[in-house]
Design a protein around this motif. Structure first.
Motif, PDB file in Angstrom:
ATOM      1  N   CYS A   1      26.368  31.496 -13.629  1.00  0.00           N
ATOM      2  CA  CYS A   1      26.495  31.811 -15.060  1.00  0.00           C
ATOM      3  C   CYS A   1      25.647  33.022 -15.421  1.00  0.00           C
ATOM      4  O   CYS A   1      26.091  33.909 -16.157  1.00  0.00           O
ATOM      5  N   VAL A   2      24.429  33.070 -14.904  1.00  0.00           N
ATOM      6  CA  VAL A   2      23.550  34.217 -15.156  1.00  0.00           C
ATOM      7  C   VAL A   2      24.182  35.506 -14.633  1.00  0.00           C
ATOM      8  O   VAL A   2      24.198  36.537 -15.313  1.00  0.00           O
ATOM      9  N   LEU A   3      24.751  35.433 -13.432  1.00  0.00           N
ATOM     10  CA  LEU A   3      25.395  36.617 -12.849  1.00  0.00           C
ATOM     11  C   LEU A   3      26.647  37.007 -13.635  1.00  0.00           C
ATOM     12  O   LEU A   3      26.967  38.192 -13.756  1.00  0.00           O
ATOM     13  N   GLY A   4      27.341  36.011 -14.183  1.00  0.00           N
ATOM     14  CA  GLY A   4      28.496  36.306 -15.025  1.00  0.00           C
ATOM     15  C   GLY A   4      28.097  37.057 -16.280  1.00  0.00           C
ATOM     16  O   GLY A   4      28.799  37.965 -16.738  1.00  0.00           O
ATOM     17  N   HIS A   5      26.948  36.675 -16.838  1.00  0.00           N
ATOM     18  CA  HIS A   5      26.435  37.379 -18.013  1.00  0.00           C
ATOM     19  C   HIS A   5      26.052  38.814 -17.671  1.00  0.00           C
ATOM     20  O   HIS A   5      26.309  39.741 -18.436  1.00  0.00           O
ATOM     21  N   MET A   6      25.448  38.993 -16.512  1.00  0.00           N
ATOM     22  CA  MET A   6      24.977  40.314 -16.110  1.00  0.00           C
ATOM     23  C   MET A   6      26.096  41.221 -15.612  1.00  0.00           C
ATOM     24  O   MET A   6      26.062  42.434 -15.835  1.00  0.00           O
ATOM     25  N   PHE A   7      27.091  40.606 -14.961  1.00  0.00           N
ATOM     26  CA  PHE A   7      28.162  41.392 -14.347  1.00  0.00           C
ATOM     27  C   PHE A   7      29.545  40.846 -14.726  1.00  0.00           C
ATOM     28  O   PHE A   7      30.288  40.366 -13.870  1.00  0.00           O
TER      29      PHE A   7
ATOM     30  N   ILE B   1      21.551  31.424 -23.997  1.00  0.00           N
ATOM     31  CA  ILE B   1      20.830  30.264 -23.474  1.00  0.00           C
ATOM     32  C   ILE B   1      21.774  29.075 -23.351  1.00  0.00           C
ATOM     33  O   ILE B   1      21.814  28.383 -22.327  1.00  0.00           O
ATOM     34  N   GLY B   2      22.568  28.860 -24.403  1.00  0.00           N
ATOM     35  CA  GLY B   2      23.450  27.702 -24.441  1.00  0.00           C
ATOM     36  C   GLY B   2      24.514  27.688 -23.364  1.00  0.00           C
ATOM     37  O   GLY B   2      24.809  26.637 -22.781  1.00  0.00           O
ATOM     38  N   LYS B   3      25.090  28.847 -23.060  1.00  0.00           N
ATOM     39  CA  LYS B   3      26.179  28.855 -22.074  1.00  0.00           C
ATOM     40  C   LYS B   3      25.661  28.532 -20.678  1.00  0.00           C
ATOM     41  O   LYS B   3      26.340  27.852 -19.894  1.00  0.00           O
ATOM     42  N   ALA B   4      24.455  28.992 -20.342  1.00  0.00           N
ATOM     43  CA  ALA B   4      23.897  28.683 -19.029  1.00  0.00           C
ATOM     44  C   ALA B   4      23.471  27.220 -18.947  1.00  0.00           C
ATOM     45  O   ALA B   4      23.681  26.559 -17.921  1.00  0.00           O
ATOM     46  N   LEU B   5      22.886  26.727 -20.027  1.00  0.00           N
ATOM     47  CA  LEU B   5      22.511  25.315 -20.071  1.00  0.00           C
ATOM     48  C   LEU B   5      23.743  24.437 -19.885  1.00  0.00           C
ATOM     49  O   LEU B   5      23.737  23.479 -19.095  1.00  0.00           O
ATOM     50  N   LEU B   6      24.804  24.769 -20.609  1.00  0.00           N
ATOM     51  CA  LEU B   6      26.047  23.994 -20.522  1.00  0.00           C
ATOM     52  C   LEU B   6      26.669  24.086 -19.131  1.00  0.00           C
ATOM     53  O   LEU B   6      27.201  23.096 -18.614  1.00  0.00           O
ATOM     54  N   ALA B   7      26.599  25.250 -18.528  1.00  0.00           N
ATOM     55  CA  ALA B   7      27.168  25.432 -17.185  1.00  0.00           C
ATOM     56  C   ALA B   7      26.496  24.507 -16.177  1.00  0.00           C
ATOM     57  O   ALA B   7      27.169  23.889 -15.335  1.00  0.00           O
TER      58      ALA B   7
ATOM     59  N   MET C   1      32.061  31.366 -17.718  1.00  0.00           N
ATOM     60  CA  MET C   1      31.289  31.006 -18.912  1.00  0.00           C
ATOM     61  C   MET C   1      30.230  32.066 -19.177  1.00  0.00           C
ATOM     62  O   MET C   1      29.980  32.456 -20.322  1.00  0.00           O
ATOM     63  N   GLY C   2      29.615  32.558 -18.107  1.00  0.00           N
ATOM     64  CA  GLY C   2      28.592  33.580 -18.263  1.00  0.00           C
ATOM     65  C   GLY C   2      29.143  34.887 -18.795  1.00  0.00           C
ATOM     66  O   GLY C   2      28.435  35.654 -19.447  1.00  0.00           O
TER      67      GLY C   2
ATOM     68  N   GLY D   1      24.712  42.011 -19.894  1.00  0.00           N
ATOM     69  CA  GLY D   1      23.310  41.944 -20.284  1.00  0.00           C
ATOM     70  C   GLY D   1      22.404  41.915 -19.072  1.00  0.00           C
ATOM     71  O   GLY D   1      22.851  42.078 -17.933  1.00  0.00           O
ATOM     72  N   LYS D   2      21.118  41.658 -19.321  1.00  0.00           N
ATOM     73  CA  LYS D   2      20.153  41.669 -18.220  1.00  0.00           C
ATOM     74  C   LYS D   2      19.741  40.278 -17.776  1.00  0.00           C
ATOM     75  O   LYS D   2      18.889  40.128 -16.904  1.00  0.00           O
ATOM     76  N   GLY D   3      20.313  39.243 -18.394  1.00  0.00           N
ATOM     77  CA  GLY D   3      20.222  37.906 -17.848  1.00  0.00           C
ATOM     78  C   GLY D   3      19.065  37.025 -18.264  1.00  0.00           C
ATOM     79  O   GLY D   3      19.021  35.845 -17.895  1.00  0.00           O
ATOM     80  N   PHE D   4      18.117  37.530 -19.048  1.00  0.00           N
ATOM     81  CA  PHE D   4      16.914  36.755 -19.346  1.00  0.00           C
ATOM     82  C   PHE D   4      17.207  35.475 -20.123  1.00  0.00           C
ATOM     83  O   PHE D   4      16.750  34.390 -19.746  1.00  0.00           O
ATOM     84  N   ALA D   5      17.943  35.585 -21.224  1.00  0.00           N
ATOM     85  CA  ALA D   5      18.211  34.407 -22.047  1.00  0.00           C
ATOM     86  C   ALA D   5      19.004  33.357 -21.266  1.00  0.00           C
ATOM     87  O   ALA D   5      18.722  32.155 -21.349  1.00  0.00           O
ATOM     88  N   SER D   6      19.984  33.793 -20.500  1.00  0.00           N
ATOM     89  CA  SER D   6      20.766  32.848 -19.694  1.00  0.00           C
ATOM     90  C   SER D   6      19.901  32.217 -18.609  1.00  0.00           C
ATOM     91  O   SER D   6      20.069  31.043 -18.266  1.00  0.00           O
ATOM     92  N   TYR D   7      18.977  32.964 -18.072  1.00  0.00           N
ATOM     93  CA  TYR D   7      18.041  32.429 -17.081  1.00  0.00           C
ATOM     94  C   TYR D   7      17.199  31.317 -17.703  1.00  0.00           C
ATOM     95  O   TYR D   7      16.934  30.289 -17.069  1.00  0.00           O
ATOM     96  N   LEU D   8      16.784  31.525 -18.953  1.00  0.00           N
ATOM     97  CA  LEU D   8      16.034  30.497 -19.666  1.00  0.00           C
ATOM     98  C   LEU D   8      16.887  29.252 -19.870  1.00  0.00           C
ATOM     99  O   LEU D   8      16.403  28.123 -19.721  1.00  0.00           O
ATOM    100  N   GLY D   9      18.157  29.464 -20.238  1.00  0.00           N
ATOM    101  CA  GLY D   9      19.059  28.332 -20.431  1.00  0.00           C
ATOM    102  C   GLY D   9      19.246  27.535 -19.157  1.00  0.00           C
ATOM    103  O   GLY D   9      19.255  26.295 -19.174  1.00  0.00           O
ATOM    104  N   MET D  10      19.399  28.229 -18.047  1.00  0.00           N
ATOM    105  CA  MET D  10      19.505  27.567 -16.744  1.00  0.00           C
ATOM    106  C   MET D  10      18.258  26.745 -16.458  1.00  0.00           C
ATOM    107  O   MET D  10      18.340  25.592 -16.014  1.00  0.00           O
ATOM    108  N   THR D  11      17.084  27.319 -16.730  1.00  0.00           N
ATOM    109  CA  THR D  11      15.820  26.631 -16.470  1.00  0.00           C
ATOM    110  C   THR D  11      15.675  25.399 -17.352  1.00  0.00           C
ATOM    111  O   THR D  11      15.189  24.352 -16.903  1.00  0.00           O
TER     112      THR D  11
END
Length: 206
Positions: free
Chosen positions: A92-98, A64-70, A17-18, A107-117
């Motif tokens: 998910c964050v690592l999937g976005h970054m790598f 943000i949404g994909k990490a939240l959903l994950a 997903m990430g 990417g560098k993961g910030f938005a997905s990190y926010l979604g996870m939080t």
């Protein structure tokens, strides 16, 4: 054994997903090569700098949404598995970054990190978003808000969710801090593109 396989399956799906990258999709549509300018990564901040606020917001919402959903799906299907929400969020964050299909250059993961939080503790996440918005606007650099976020979140979670929970989040925190090392250098030398400069389109004049 069944729980271990379920754990692995959930983390793998969260990683996949990430890997979904809206910045890549929009940049191809607009004919902008995000990997050739700005911070040279496929993330929301670089999309905002090089394509404007509109595309940047779309990318941010997607990331943000994909990490939240994950996290939400992991908690639903992995009930009873220890720390599954945090682990899936980090995956998910690592999937976005790598992302595997982009040779692990995402990417560098910030938005997905926010979604996870947001998924893990939405009340605290909203406070962090307000604080980070203020820090970013004052400093004019997105990376300053990023560092503030990824340091505050695991520190807070250590007190509210325990050290093991926080340690899992620190995996994503460490990856994000390391991946932003070039931004620190550019800020030091005064070559980092700030939000106000990007909004005026000055980066396109260079």
């Amino acid at each position: 054994m069944t729980k271990i396989l379920l754990y692995i399956a959930i983390l793998l799906l969260a990683y996949l997903m990430g890997c979904s990258n809206m910045a890549l999709y929009l940049s191809k549509y607009k004919g902008v090569d995000l990997r050739a300018a700005g911070s040279k990564n496929l993330g929301a901040s670089n999309a905002m700098v090089l394509m404007g606020w509109g595309p940047g917001v779309i990318v941010a919402v997607h990331d943000i949404g994909k990490a939240l959903l994950a996290v939400v799906l992991a908690r639903h299907f992995g009930q009873g598995l220890p720390f599954i929400g945090a682990a899936a969020g980090v995956a998910c964050v690592l999937g976005h970054m790598f992302p595997f299909f982009l040779r692990f250059r995402g990417g560098k993961g910030f938005a997905s990190y926010l979604g996870m939080t947001l998924a893990l503790n939405w009340k605290f996440a909203l406070l962090v978003i307000v604080l980070v918005a203020l820090v970013t606007l004052i400093s004019d650099y997105i990376v300053v808000g990023t560092v503030t976020t990824v340091v505050l979140v695991p520190a807070f979670m250590a007190f509210t969710h325990g050290l093991y929970f926080s340690a899992i989040l620190c995996i994503a925190t460490a990856a994000i801090l390391i991946k932003h090392r070039e931004n620190y250098v550019r800020i030091y030398w005064g070559t980092e593109i700030g939000l106000r400069k990007a909004n005026r389109g000055e980066h396109r004049k260079v």
